[in-house]
Design an enzyme around this catalytic site. Structure first.
Site, PDB file in Angstrom:
ATOM      1  N   HIS A 210       0.843  -1.201   0.000  1.00 42.52           N
ATOM      2  CA  HIS A 210       0.000   0.000   0.000  1.00 42.52           C
ATOM      3  C   HIS A 210       0.871   1.242   0.000  1.00 42.52           C
ATOM      4  O   HIS A 210       2.070   1.169   0.296  1.00 42.52           O
ATOM      5  CB  HIS A 210      -0.905   0.034   1.254  1.00 42.52           C
ATOM      6  N   HIS A 267       4.800   0.075  -0.145  1.00 47.50           N
ATOM      7  CA  HIS A 267       5.587  -0.737   0.784  1.00 47.50           C
ATOM      8  C   HIS A 267       4.718  -1.837   1.371  1.00 47.50           C
ATOM      9  O   HIS A 267       3.484  -1.799   1.240  1.00 47.50           O
ATOM     10  CB  HIS A 267       6.209   0.140   1.886  1.00 47.50           C
ATOM     11  N   ARG A 277       8.457  -8.352  15.401  1.00 49.59           N
ATOM     12  CA  ARG A 277       8.769  -7.008  14.906  1.00 49.59           C
ATOM     13  C   ARG A 277       7.815  -6.045  15.595  1.00 49.59           C
ATOM     14  O   ARG A 277       6.591  -6.265  15.597  1.00 49.59           O
ATOM     15  CB  ARG A 277       8.582  -6.971  13.390  1.00 49.59           C
TER      16      ARG A 277
END
Ligand code: GA4
Length: 335
Positions: A210, A267, A277
């Site tokens: 997106h 990205h 993460r």
């Protein structure tokens, strides 16, 4: 369980076939903000070529960053029922596996907070997140001022004034991606109906491709890999993690305000095979009623705007009706 980061190599991995007609990627631009004279031109080049760069010597206190990360980890480590007490993301709140309200899914849990309205039932975030947003907003203004100088447009606050405005529409996103212990795609296709997400032999996509609708996004993550950006030729490249730096995205509004000179960068995030993460992203939007159109000073004689004029409110409302991967700017493109 949210795990703490380990060190990892900084190699840049290029994903997908390398065709000879594709330009060689020299790596993510790294811009040293303690050298403003060099930085302003490098920022403009990076925004034109990739819509993406990394900043070092950024001035955001490392302690503030690690404290907020610590609080975020504490939040994500709470039990499901504790986290479910937070309102679902409509659009702000705590969300899990679903992104937006139009059917997108991901393997992520997150908190979406508005800078003007941090949740009162969560006092850990009320003061720390505010302080963090203020520091990152200053960084954003600094970058946008250098950008204006690099573009040779005046006043230098022509872009930064939108972030420093009291009515700036700012969102803070805290994401937690669990590690993917089995790098092979999962057989459960219900959660990942889009075949792109489950392409064989590659780590699963945990937050789909997106562009960000705002002006600029400023991201920081722990030392876990996963972020990838799409180059102009369609190649995806992995962004080596760096927990002491910030990663800057050009967003849709900046593409419009530069009449397409800057690229709003596509990205996505793929799973890290070994660790969680945790990312913290500041999305800098303008005040809702700001009229968005190309900056007159950037236009060549006779050049016309590529986009219909709109307010950030109109663009944002439209964006929230789209799917994650949609090309939102095309809705406002002339012809
Ligand atoms: C992308 C950038 C930010 O994360 C975000 C996202 C928002 C959401 O997660 O609710 C959106 C997405 C983002 C763009 C299109 C719509 C809205 C999910 C989605 C499918 C918070 C934002 O502002 O826009």
């Amino acid at each position: 369980m949210v795990m703490l980061p380990h060190a990892e190599s900084q190699t840049l991995v290029k994903i997908g076939p390398t065709k000879s007609n594709k330009t060689k990627f020299p790596g993510i631009p790294v811009i040293d903000l303690s050298r403003p004279q060099e930085a302003k031109n490098l920022i403009v080049n990076a925004c034109q070529d990739y819509g993406f760069f990394k900043v070092i010597n950024h001035g955001v206190p490392p302690l503030l960053v690690s404290e907020l990360e610590h609080e975020a980890i504490g939040f994500f480590n709470m039990t499901e029922s504790q986290k479910d007490q937070y309102c679902p993301p409509n659009p702000l709140g705590y969300g899990k596996n679903r992104i937006g309200t139009n059917g997108d899914v991901g393997r992520v849990e997150y908190l979406l907070l508005s800078a003007s309205n941090f949740p009162t039932n969560c006092n850990i975030f009320s003061s720390l997140a505010k302080e963090y947003v203020e520091e990152v907003r200053k960084l954003g203004c600094n970058i946008l001022e250098m950008m204006a100088e690099g573009l040779k447009i005046e006043p230098k606050s022509v872009l930064s004034r939108m972030l420093s405005d009291d009515k700036a529409d700012t969102v803070l996103r805290l994401n937690h991606y669990p590690p993917c212990l089995d790098p092979k795609p999962e057989p459960n296709l219900d959660l990942y109906p889009n075949h792109q997400i489950m392409s064989h032999g590659k780590p699963p996509i945990v937050f789909g491709e997106h562009t960000d609708p705002q002006l600029i996004s400023i991201a920081r993550s722990n030392a876990a890999s996963g972020l990838q950006i799409c180059l102009a030729d369609g190649t995806w490249v992995a962004v080596p993690h760096d927990d002491s730096s910030f990663f800057i995205n050009v967003d849709d509004l900046l593409q419009v305000m530069t009449n397409g000179r800057f690229r709003s960068v596509k990205h996505r995030v793929v799973a890290d095979s070994s660790k969680s993460r945790v990312s913290m992203i500041y999305f800098g939007g303008s005040p809702l009623m700001e009229k968005i159109s190309p900056l007159g000073l950037l236009m060549e004689p006779g050049e016309e705007s590529m986009y219909h004029d709109f307010t950030w409110f109109e663009y944002k409302s439209c964006s929230y009706k789209t799917r994650l991967a949609d090309n939102r700017l095309s809705l406002f493109h002339k012809n």
